[in-house]
Design a protein around this motif. Structure first.
Motif, mmCIF file in Angstrom:
data_model
loop_
_atom_site.group_PDB
_atom_site.id
_atom_site.type_symbol
_atom_site.label_atom_id
_atom_site.label_comp_id
_atom_site.label_asym_id
_atom_site.label_seq_id
_atom_site.Cartn_x
_atom_site.Cartn_y
_atom_site.Cartn_z
ATOM 1 N N MET A 244 -68.052 55.631 59.825
ATOM 2 C CA MET A 244 -67.405 54.449 60.417
ATOM 3 C C MET A 244 -67.146 53.379 59.364
ATOM 4 O O MET A 244 -66.087 52.738 59.353
ATOM 5 C CB MET A 244 -68.278 53.904 61.536
ATOM 6 C CG MET A 244 -68.308 54.756 62.786
ATOM 7 S SD MET A 244 -66.823 54.511 63.781
ATOM 8 C CE MET A 244 -67.091 52.826 64.321
ATOM 9 N N LYS A 245 -68.091 53.178 58.492
ATOM 10 C CA LYS A 245 -67.932 52.156 57.458
ATOM 11 C C LYS A 245 -66.768 52.474 56.533
ATOM 12 O O LYS A 245 -65.987 51.581 56.169
ATOM 13 C CB LYS A 245 -69.228 52.024 56.654
ATOM 14 C CG LYS A 245 -69.188 50.919 55.609
ATOM 15 C CD LYS A 245 -70.572 50.624 55.055
ATOM 16 C CE LYS A 245 -71.064 51.770 54.189
ATOM 17 N NZ LYS A 245 -72.345 51.415 53.496
ATOM 18 N N GLU A 246 -66.626 53.762 56.166
ATOM 19 C CA GLU A 246 -65.514 54.137 55.286
ATOM 20 C C GLU A 246 -64.166 53.930 55.983
ATOM 21 O O GLU A 246 -63.197 53.472 55.351
ATOM 22 C CB GLU A 246 -65.660 55.592 54.845
ATOM 23 C CG GLU A 246 -66.855 55.882 53.951
ATOM 24 C CD GLU A 246 -66.767 55.207 52.593
ATOM 25 O OE1 GLU A 246 -65.719 54.620 52.251
ATOM 26 O OE2 GLU A 246 -67.769 55.264 51.863
ATOM 27 N N LEU A 247 -64.077 54.249 57.283
ATOM 28 C CA LEU A 247 -62.834 54.027 58.020
ATOM 29 C C LEU A 247 -62.471 52.551 58.058
ATOM 30 O O LEU A 247 -61.314 52.168 57.840
ATOM 31 C CB LEU A 247 -62.965 54.548 59.450
ATOM 32 C CG LEU A 247 -62.707 56.031 59.714
ATOM 33 C CD1 LEU A 247 -62.848 56.319 61.195
ATOM 34 C CD2 LEU A 247 -61.333 56.459 59.215
ATOM 35 N N ARG A 248 -63.436 51.708 58.364
ATOM 36 C CA ARG A 248 -63.165 50.268 58.456
ATOM 37 C C ARG A 248 -62.804 49.695 57.095
ATOM 38 O O ARG A 248 -61.910 48.845 56.985
ATOM 39 C CB ARG A 248 -64.382 49.561 59.047
ATOM 40 C CG ARG A 248 -64.649 49.970 60.503
ATOM 41 C CD ARG A 248 -66.030 49.584 60.962
ATOM 42 N NE ARG A 248 -66.179 48.141 61.078
ATOM 43 C CZ ARG A 248 -67.349 47.509 61.081
ATOM 44 N NH1 ARG A 248 -68.469 48.213 60.962
ATOM 45 N NH2 ARG A 248 -67.404 46.211 61.216
ATOM 46 N N ARG A 249 -63.473 50.144 56.060
ATOM 47 C CA ARG A 249 -63.137 49.682 54.705
ATOM 48 C C ARG A 249 -61.720 50.080 54.328
ATOM 49 O O ARG A 249 -60.977 49.292 53.717
ATOM 50 C CB ARG A 249 -64.120 50.274 53.693
ATOM 51 C CG ARG A 249 -65.466 49.576 53.632
ATOM 52 C CD ARG A 249 -66.357 50.239 52.596
ATOM 53 N NE ARG A 249 -67.575 49.498 52.369
ATOM 54 C CZ ARG A 249 -68.566 49.904 51.567
ATOM 55 N NH1 ARG A 249 -68.455 51.075 50.939
ATOM 56 N NH2 ARG A 249 -69.648 49.173 51.409
ATOM 57 N N ALA A 250 -61.333 51.307 54.675
ATOM 58 C CA ALA A 250 -59.975 51.762 54.365
ATOM 59 C C ALA A 250 -58.942 50.889 55.057
ATOM 60 O O ALA A 250 -57.940 50.481 54.440
ATOM 61 C CB ALA A 250 -59.812 53.223 54.786
ATOM 62 N N ALA A 251 -59.144 50.593 56.341
ATOM 63 C CA ALA A 251 -58.198 49.748 57.066
ATOM 64 C C ALA A 251 -58.125 48.356 56.462
ATOM 65 O O ALA A 251 -57.037 47.769 56.347
ATOM 66 C CB ALA A 251 -58.596 49.679 58.538
ATOM 67 N N ARG A 252 -59.247 47.817 56.054
ATOM 68 C CA ARG A 252 -59.277 46.449 55.505
ATOM 69 C C ARG A 252 -58.619 46.357 54.138
ATOM 70 O O ARG A 252 -58.156 45.288 53.747
ATOM 71 C CB ARG A 252 -60.725 45.960 55.443
ATOM 72 C CG ARG A 252 -61.275 45.570 56.814
ATOM 73 C CD ARG A 252 -62.754 45.294 56.777
ATOM 74 N NE ARG A 252 -63.237 44.833 58.080
ATOM 75 C CZ ARG A 252 -64.492 44.911 58.477
ATOM 76 N NH1 ARG A 252 -65.413 45.447 57.675
ATOM 77 N NH2 ARG A 252 -64.857 44.476 59.669
ATOM 78 N N ARG A 253 -58.554 47.480 53.408
ATOM 79 C CA ARG A 253 -57.864 47.435 52.112
ATOM 80 C C ARG A 253 -56.383 47.795 52.244
ATOM 81 O O ARG A 253 -55.693 47.986 51.239
ATOM 82 C CB ARG A 253 -58.560 48.331 51.094
ATOM 83 C CG ARG A 253 -58.483 49.813 51.336
ATOM 84 C CD ARG A 253 -59.090 50.601 50.160
ATOM 85 N NE ARG A 253 -59.013 52.033 50.405
ATOM 86 C CZ ARG A 253 -59.984 52.766 50.914
ATOM 87 N NH1 ARG A 253 -61.135 52.189 51.234
ATOM 88 N NH2 ARG A 253 -59.818 54.069 51.112
ATOM 89 N N GLY A 254 -55.892 47.904 53.478
ATOM 90 C CA GLY A 254 -54.466 48.075 53.712
ATOM 91 C C GLY A 254 -54.007 49.474 54.027
ATOM 92 O O GLY A 254 -52.795 49.709 54.182
#
Length: 413
Positions: A244-254
Motif C-alpha cells: 500500500m505504501k508503494e502504491l501511494r508513494r507512486a501516485a504522489r510522485r505523479g
C-alpha cells in the motif's frame, strides 16, 4: 527455482474461457509425449468434461498425463470421473485432500492455487483461469472475467522443470504406495526451447519455503520503478502495509495509478475488505474503478510501457502469505500494449470510477474498522507463518481402491 529474465519468448494474452479453453484443448489434442496440468478448481461441468475427454484421449494414445488438483478447490469430483481417468492411464494427483466434517471443507489454508499447463515441454499456459463453466460468457451474470497467457520459447523449459520438481517433491511425501509404479514411465527430458519471439519473461512462484514473498516483492519493485502509469486488475485486493505504501508513494510522485477491483464480487466480504482501503488510496491520488459487469477473477497488472504480469496470485493475505501461486512477469512493449488496450476497454465500458466526494467521509466506526483491518493485514503474513507448515504432499486419487471417494485418505500405510 531462481527467478531470472529469460529472453526470446512469444507470449499471447488469452481473455476468459472463450480464448483460453480452445487453445489448451487443442494443444492437449496434439500432444505427442507429455501433458502436465495443475489447477485449483476442476469441476465436473461441460468444461471439466471436455478436459476429461481430452486427457483420456491423450493418455490412450501413449502420452504421459499428470494432473494435479487441489483437495479443497476440487473436492466434488465423482468416482466415475476419477476412475475413468485412471483406467485411461491419466495420473491424477490431489494436493492435500481432506474429508468433509459436518458438510464443511476445513482444509482451506495453504492451498495449491496455481494454474499451469505444459505440453511436450514446448508450449505452456499460466494464468488465473480454472476448468469450470463459470469462465464462459454463456454461464450468465456470474461468469468470471479473467486472463491467462500462452507461452512458447525458452521460458517453457523453466516452467517444465518447475512442474516436474513440484511433482517429485509432492510424491516424496505420499504415505501410500504409488499405484502407477507398475506402469512404464515415459521420461521426457527438459530441453531448452529455441527463441520464439521478443519477450523477456520469468516465472515467479510463491511457496512456504524459499519463495515465501517473491511475487509481492516483484510487484513492489515494479511499483517503485514506475514513472508513468500503473494499472492493477485484481479480484481480491487487500495487500499489506508495504505494498500500500508503494502504491501511494507512486501516485504522489505523479504516476497515474489505477486499480480495477470487484464491483460485483462473488463473495460480499471481498468488496467490504477492499472498500476499507479506498479513503487511503484516493487521498493519495490513486484512481479506483469497480468492474460491475460480472465478477472479476483476474490477477494482472502492467507498469509503464514494458512490464506486465499475469498469473494466479491475488493481492490478499491468502495468496501473498499462504497459497502456492505462480505468475509470469513479462518485459515486452507489444504485450504491454495489448494488455493495456484490454484494460482500458474494461475501464471505459464496464467499470464505475469511485468518486472521493460521493464516497463521503467515513464514520468513526468505519475509521476504527478500517484501522484494525488494515493493520491486521499488515501483520497477517507474520502470524500466518506460525501456522503448521505441512509439506506439499500429493496423493494419487486412487491410492487405496479403484474407485474411492474423492479425497479419501484411507487404506494401508
Amino acid at each position: 527455482m531462481s527467478s531470472r529474465w529469460i529472453p526470446g519468448n512469444d507470449i499471447q494474452l488469452l481473455e476468459n474461457g472463450e480464448e483460453f479453453f480452445p487453445r489448451v484443448f487443442a494443444c492437449i489434442a496434439n500432444a505427442k509425449q507429455e501433458v502436465v496440468l495443475e489447477t485449483f478448481i476442476l469441476f465436473e461441468d461441460k468444461v471439466g468434461l471436455q478436459l476429461h475427454q481430452a486427457l483420456m484421449a491423450a493418455a490412450r494414445r501413449g502420452v504421459q498425463v499428470d494432473v494435479t488438483v487441489d483437495g479443497f478447490g476440487s473436492s466434488d469430483l465423482s468416482d466415475h470421473f476419477i476412475g475413468t481417468l485412471a483406467e485411461a492411464g491419466v495420473r491424477l494427483h490431489v494436493f492435500d485432500p481432506g474429508k468433509r466434517l459436518l458438510g464443511w471443507r476445513w482444509n482451506v489454508l495453504r492451498r495449491m492455487h496455481r494454474k499451469i499447463v505444459v505440453v511436450d515441454g514446448h508450449v505452456a499456459f499460466v494464468g488465473g483461469i480454472n476448468y469450470s463453466a463459470d469462465h464462459l460468457a454463456d454461464f450468465g451474470p456470474e461468469a468470471k472475467q479473467d486472463w491467462a497467457v500462452e507461452i512458447q520459447g525458452p521460458l517453457v523449459s523453466e516452467i517444465h522443470r518447475f512442474t516436474h520438481t513440484a511433482l517429485a517433491q509432492g510424491q516424496r511425501y505420499q504415505r501410500t504406495r504409488q499405484w502407477w509404479r507398475s506402469r512404464k514411465q515415459v521420461r521426457v527430458q527438459t530441453q531448452d526451447q529455441p527463441h520464439a519471439g521478443e519477450a523477456a519473461a520469468m516465472l515467479v512462484v510463491r511457496d512456504n519455503g524459499d519463495h515465501f514473498g517473491d511475487i509481492e516483492r516483484h510487484y513492489r519493485i515494479a511499483i517503485r520503478s514506475a514513472r508513468k502509469r500503473i494499472i492493477i486488475a485484481n479480484a481480491y485486493f487487500f495487500p499489506g502495509y508495504r505494498f500500500m505504501k508503494e502504491l501511494r508513494r507512486a501516485a504522489r510522485r505523479g504516476v497515474d495509478v489505477r486499480l480495477i477491483l470487484q464491483g460485483e464480487p462473488d463473495m460480499p466480504i471481498v468488496k467490504t475488505a477492499a472498500t476499507m482501503l479506498y479513503h487511503r488510496l484516493l487521498g493519495a491520488g490513486v484512481k479506483i474503478y469497480e468492474y460491475c459487469e460480472k465478477p472479476l477473477h483476474g490477477k494482472v497488472a502492467l507498469m509503464d510501457d514494458e512490464w506486465a504480469t499475469v498469473g494466479s496470485s491475488n493481492l490478499d493475505p491468502l495468496s501473498l502469505a499462504l497459497n502456492l501461486e505462480a505468475n509470469v512477469i513479462i518485459r515486452d512493449r507489444a504485450f504491454n500494449q495489448v494488455l493495456s488496450e484490454r484494460l482500458d476497454k474494461l475501464m471505459c465500458s464496464s467499470c464505475k470510477q469511485i468518486d472521493r466526494v460521493e464516497l463521503g467521509q467515513p464514520s468513526r466506526w468505519q475509521v476504527a474498522r478500517s484501522f484494525f483491518a488494515y493493520h491486521f493485514t499488515r501483520r497477517y503474513p507474520g502470524w500466518a507463518s506460525w501456522l503448521p507448515r505441512h509439506v506439499p504432499r500429493l496423493l494419487p486419487a486412487l491410492a487405496s481402491r479403484l474407485h474411492p471417494a474423492y479425497g479419501d485418505q484411507g487404506g494401508k500405510e
